[in-house]
Design a protein around this motif. Structure first.
Motif, PDB file in Angstrom:
ATOM      1  N   ILE A   1       0.813  -1.217   0.000  1.00 22.16           N
ATOM      2  CA  ILE A   1       0.000   0.000   0.000  1.00 22.16           C
ATOM      3  C   ILE A   1       0.846   1.267   0.000  1.00 22.16           C
ATOM      4  O   ILE A   1       0.359   2.336  -0.369  1.00 22.16           O
ATOM      5  CB  ILE A   1      -0.971   0.014   1.197  1.00 22.16           C
ATOM      6  N   GLY A   2       2.089   1.179   0.450  1.00 29.30           N
ATOM      7  CA  GLY A   2       2.965   2.343   0.485  1.00 29.30           C
ATOM      8  C   GLY A   2       3.036   2.983   1.857  1.00 29.30           C
ATOM      9  O   GLY A   2       2.150   2.818   2.698  1.00 29.30           O
ATOM     10  N   VAL A   3       4.105   3.753   2.058  1.00 35.66           N
ATOM     11  CA  VAL A   3       4.377   4.356   3.361  1.00 35.66           C
ATOM     12  C   VAL A   3       3.308   5.375   3.741  1.00 35.66           C
ATOM     13  O   VAL A   3       2.851   5.420   4.884  1.00 35.66           O
ATOM     14  CB  VAL A   3       5.768   5.029   3.361  1.00 35.66           C
ATOM     15  N   GLU A   4       2.886   6.207   2.790  1.00 35.43           N
ATOM     16  CA  GLU A   4       1.928   7.268   3.099  1.00 35.43           C
ATOM     17  C   GLU A   4       0.600   6.706   3.603  1.00 35.43           C
ATOM     18  O   GLU A   4       0.062   7.160   4.619  1.00 35.43           O
ATOM     19  CB  GLU A   4       1.684   8.130   1.865  1.00 35.43           C
ATOM     20  N   LEU A   5       0.081   5.698   2.918  1.00 37.94           N
ATOM     21  CA  LEU A   5      -1.196   5.119   3.334  1.00 37.94           C
ATOM     22  C   LEU A   5      -1.051   4.354   4.647  1.00 37.94           C
ATOM     23  O   LEU A   5      -1.949   4.396   5.504  1.00 37.94           O
ATOM     24  CB  LEU A   5      -1.735   4.195   2.242  1.00 37.94           C
ATOM     25  N   ALA A   6       0.084   3.680   4.836  1.00 40.63           N
ATOM     26  CA  ALA A   6       0.329   2.977   6.105  1.00 40.63           C
ATOM     27  C   ALA A   6       0.353   3.968   7.265  1.00 40.63           C
ATOM     28  O   ALA A   6      -0.201   3.704   8.342  1.00 40.63           O
ATOM     29  CB  ALA A   6       1.645   2.208   6.031  1.00 40.63           C
TER      30      ALA A   6
ATOM     31  N   TYR B   1       4.220  -6.593   6.615  1.00 41.92           N
ATOM     32  CA  TYR B   1       3.463  -5.530   7.268  1.00 41.92           C
ATOM     33  C   TYR B   1       4.349  -4.322   7.541  1.00 41.92           C
ATOM     34  O   TYR B   1       5.579  -4.403   7.506  1.00 41.92           O
ATOM     35  CB  TYR B   1       2.864  -6.030   8.591  1.00 41.92           C
ATOM     36  N   TYR B   2       3.687  -3.192   7.774  1.00 45.34           N
ATOM     37  CA  TYR B   2       4.372  -1.987   8.218  1.00 45.34           C
ATOM     38  C   TYR B   2       4.255  -1.894   9.733  1.00 45.34           C
ATOM     39  O   TYR B   2       3.164  -2.044  10.289  1.00 45.34           O
ATOM     40  CB  TYR B   2       3.745  -0.733   7.606  1.00 45.34           C
ATOM     41  N   LYS B   3       5.374  -1.647  10.390  1.00 40.29           N
ATOM     42  CA  LYS B   3       5.348  -1.364  11.825  1.00 40.29           C
ATOM     43  C   LYS B   3       5.518   0.145  11.984  1.00 40.29           C
ATOM     44  O   LYS B   3       6.539   0.710  11.595  1.00 40.29           O
ATOM     45  CB  LYS B   3       6.475  -2.088  12.552  1.00 40.29           C
ATOM     46  N   VAL B   4       4.489   0.790  12.525  1.00 44.81           N
ATOM     47  CA  VAL B   4       4.491   2.242  12.691  1.00 44.81           C
ATOM     48  C   VAL B   4       4.591   2.548  14.182  1.00 44.81           C
ATOM     49  O   VAL B   4       3.723   2.150  14.957  1.00 44.81           O
ATOM     50  CB  VAL B   4       3.211   2.870  12.098  1.00 44.81           C
TER      51      VAL B   4
ATOM     52  N   ILE C   1       0.318  -2.612  10.359  1.00 47.73           N
ATOM     53  CA  ILE C   1      -0.591  -2.489   9.220  1.00 47.73           C
ATOM     54  C   ILE C   1      -0.188  -3.505   8.148  1.00 47.73           C
ATOM     55  O   ILE C   1       0.955  -3.496   7.689  1.00 47.73           O
ATOM     56  CB  ILE C   1      -0.555  -1.064   8.626  1.00 47.73           C
ATOM     57  N   GLU C   2      -1.121  -4.376   7.757  1.00 49.24           N
ATOM     58  CA  GLU C   2      -0.828  -5.373   6.728  1.00 49.24           C
ATOM     59  C   GLU C   2      -0.439  -4.649   5.440  1.00 49.24           C
ATOM     60  O   GLU C   2      -1.110  -3.712   5.009  1.00 49.24           O
ATOM     61  CB  GLU C   2      -2.071  -6.242   6.499  1.00 49.24           C
ATOM     62  N   ALA C   3       0.669  -5.077   4.833  1.00 48.23           N
ATOM     63  CA  ALA C   3       1.280  -4.313   3.753  1.00 48.23           C
ATOM     64  C   ALA C   3       0.506  -4.351   2.442  1.00 48.23           C
ATOM     65  O   ALA C   3       0.643  -3.454   1.615  1.00 48.23           O
ATOM     66  CB  ALA C   3       2.713  -4.802   3.507  1.00 48.23           C
ATOM     67  N   TYR C   4      -0.309  -5.375   2.232  1.00 47.81           N
ATOM     68  CA  TYR C   4      -1.040  -5.494   0.972  1.00 47.81           C
ATOM     69  C   TYR C   4      -2.479  -4.981   1.075  1.00 47.81           C
ATOM     70  O   TYR C   4      -2.985  -4.347   0.152  1.00 47.81           O
ATOM     71  CB  TYR C   4      -1.070  -6.950   0.508  1.00 47.81           C
TER      72      TYR C   4
ATOM     73  N   ASP D   1       3.297  20.051  14.245  1.00 47.82           N
ATOM     74  CA  ASP D   1       2.531  20.336  13.038  1.00 47.82           C
ATOM     75  C   ASP D   1       3.346  21.050  11.972  1.00 47.82           C
ATOM     76  O   ASP D   1       2.876  21.233  10.849  1.00 47.82           O
ATOM     77  CB  ASP D   1       1.266  21.127  13.365  1.00 47.82           C
ATOM     78  N   SER D   2       4.580  21.459  12.306  1.00 47.70           N
ATOM     79  CA  SER D   2       5.434  22.095  11.300  1.00 47.70           C
ATOM     80  C   SER D   2       6.351  21.091  10.610  1.00 47.70           C
ATOM     81  O   SER D   2       7.074  21.447   9.684  1.00 47.70           O
ATOM     82  CB  SER D   2       6.283  23.197  11.943  1.00 47.70           C
ATOM     83  N   MET D   3       6.325  19.836  11.056  1.00 42.20           N
ATOM     84  CA  MET D   3       7.160  18.808  10.434  1.00 42.20           C
ATOM     85  C   MET D   3       6.500  18.281   9.166  1.00 42.20           C
ATOM     86  O   MET D   3       5.274  18.257   9.041  1.00 42.20           O
ATOM     87  CB  MET D   3       7.404  17.656  11.406  1.00 42.20           C
ATOM     88  N   ILE D   4       7.323  17.827   8.244  1.00 45.37           N
ATOM     89  CA  ILE D   4       6.785  17.370   6.952  1.00 45.37           C
ATOM     90  C   ILE D   4       6.136  15.995   7.041  1.00 45.37           C
ATOM     91  O   ILE D   4       5.301  15.656   6.205  1.00 45.37           O
ATOM     92  CB  ILE D   4       7.898  17.348   5.882  1.00 45.37           C
ATOM     93  N   GLY D   5       6.506  15.195   8.017  1.00 39.89           N
ATOM     94  CA  GLY D   5       5.941  13.857   8.185  1.00 39.89           C
ATOM     95  C   GLY D   5       6.832  12.774   7.593  1.00 39.89           C
ATOM     96  O   GLY D   5       7.587  13.007   6.645  1.00 39.89           O
ATOM     97  N   ALA D   6       6.718  11.582   8.150  1.00 39.07           N
ATOM     98  CA  ALA D   6       7.575  10.464   7.744  1.00 39.07           C
ATOM     99  C   ALA D   6       7.326  10.041   6.303  1.00 39.07           C
ATOM    100  O   ALA D   6       8.261   9.705   5.566  1.00 39.07           O
ATOM    101  CB  ALA D   6       7.357   9.279   8.688  1.00 39.07           C
ATOM    102  N   SER D   7       6.060  10.033   5.884  1.00 40.80           N
ATOM    103  CA  SER D   7       5.762   9.570   4.529  1.00 40.80           C
ATOM    104  C   SER D   7       6.298  10.533   3.476  1.00 40.80           C
ATOM    105  O   SER D   7       6.814  10.109   2.439  1.00 40.80           O
ATOM    106  CB  SER D   7       4.259   9.369   4.355  1.00 40.80           C
ATOM    107  N   LYS D   8       6.205  11.844   3.721  1.00 41.97           N
ATOM    108  CA  LYS D   8       6.730  12.819   2.760  1.00 41.97           C
ATOM    109  C   LYS D   8       8.248  12.734   2.693  1.00 41.97           C
ATOM    110  O   LYS D   8       8.835  12.803   1.599  1.00 41.97           O
ATOM    111  CB  LYS D   8       6.302  14.239   3.130  1.00 41.97           C
ATOM    112  N   ALA D   9       8.896  12.577   3.855  1.00 38.54           N
ATOM    113  CA  ALA D   9      10.348  12.438   3.863  1.00 38.54           C
ATOM    114  C   ALA D   9      10.781  11.198   3.090  1.00 38.54           C
ATOM    115  O   ALA D   9      11.767  11.228   2.333  1.00 38.54           O
ATOM    116  CB  ALA D   9      10.856  12.363   5.309  1.00 38.54           C
TER     117      ALA D   9
END
Length: 201
Positions: A43-48, A73-76, A89-92, A122-130
């Motif tokens: 599913i990708g990092v952003e959706l996870a 899976y993704y471990k967040v 989160i299950e990766a598929y 709230d000023s950070m770009i976030g893990a998925s964007k990075a």
């Protein structure tokens, strides 16, 4: 590549309980197999990240693509101040595999980003964007992203699989600028690793 160990005691116990860390080769092998999943793409990092934050609010500190037995899976890891939450989160399919809460028992060498008054969350770009910035910069395959402090500023350290090895891309958590790129090729010695520093100050 020498990766810094930044895991607190609670997170370490969580990793042991989950079943250990698996290499990117195992994950890629699982991605290429359709016997255990009807979907071929993760599913990708952003959706996870979005799905994990829907289950537990807080600051995402790391996201890792992992494999246990035949399950990918993704471990967040989410920091909520006094406790840390691990969301799987299950990766598929993107389905939740569970939420685990750990008390914040980190030693004094660790620090909580949510209490850092110099950088508002709230000023950070976030893990998925990075992660997307790093993947786009090197055209690599995502392995893991961690929020860390480097020379007094918060950065996302993104680990990627690249042709012939791996790379760590540091992305400024506020400006989204690439701070440095460290490439580690499988057939090279540590002394031959490429380290591309970006001076964006």
């Amino acid at each position: 590549m020498k990766m810094k160990q930044k895991i607190g005691a609670g997170a370490l116990l969580a990793i042991i309980a989950i079943g250990g860390v698996y290499g990117v080769g195992s994950v890629q092998a699982a991605n290429s197999s359709t016997s255990n999943s009807t979907q071929k793409q993760v599913i990708g990092v952003e959706l996870a990240e979005q799905k994990a934050l829907a289950l537990a609010k807080g600051q995402v500190e790391s996201i890792e693509l992992k494999k246990k037995n035949t399950q990918v899976y993704y471990k967040v890891e989410i920091d909520q101040g006094q406790k840390e939450i691990d969301v799987l989160i299950e990766a598929y399919t993107g389905k939740s595999l569970g939420v685990r809460s750990d008390n914040d028992d980190d030693d004094e060498d660790d620090y909580k980003y949510t209490n850092d008054t110099s950088t508002a969350i709230d000023s950070m770009i976030g893990a998925s964007k990075a992660s997307a910035i790093a993947v786009n910069h090197l055209k690599g395959t995502f392995i893991e992203v961690d929020l860390d402090r480097d020379d007094g500023r918060l950065v996302y350290e993104v680990e990627l699989k690249i042709d012939g090895g791996t790379a760590e891309v540091k992305v400024d958590a506020k400006t989204a600028k690439i701070v440095s790129v460290d490439k580690d090729f499988d057939n090279d010695d540590d002394d031959d690793d490429q380290d591309d520093n970006h001076n964006d100050d």
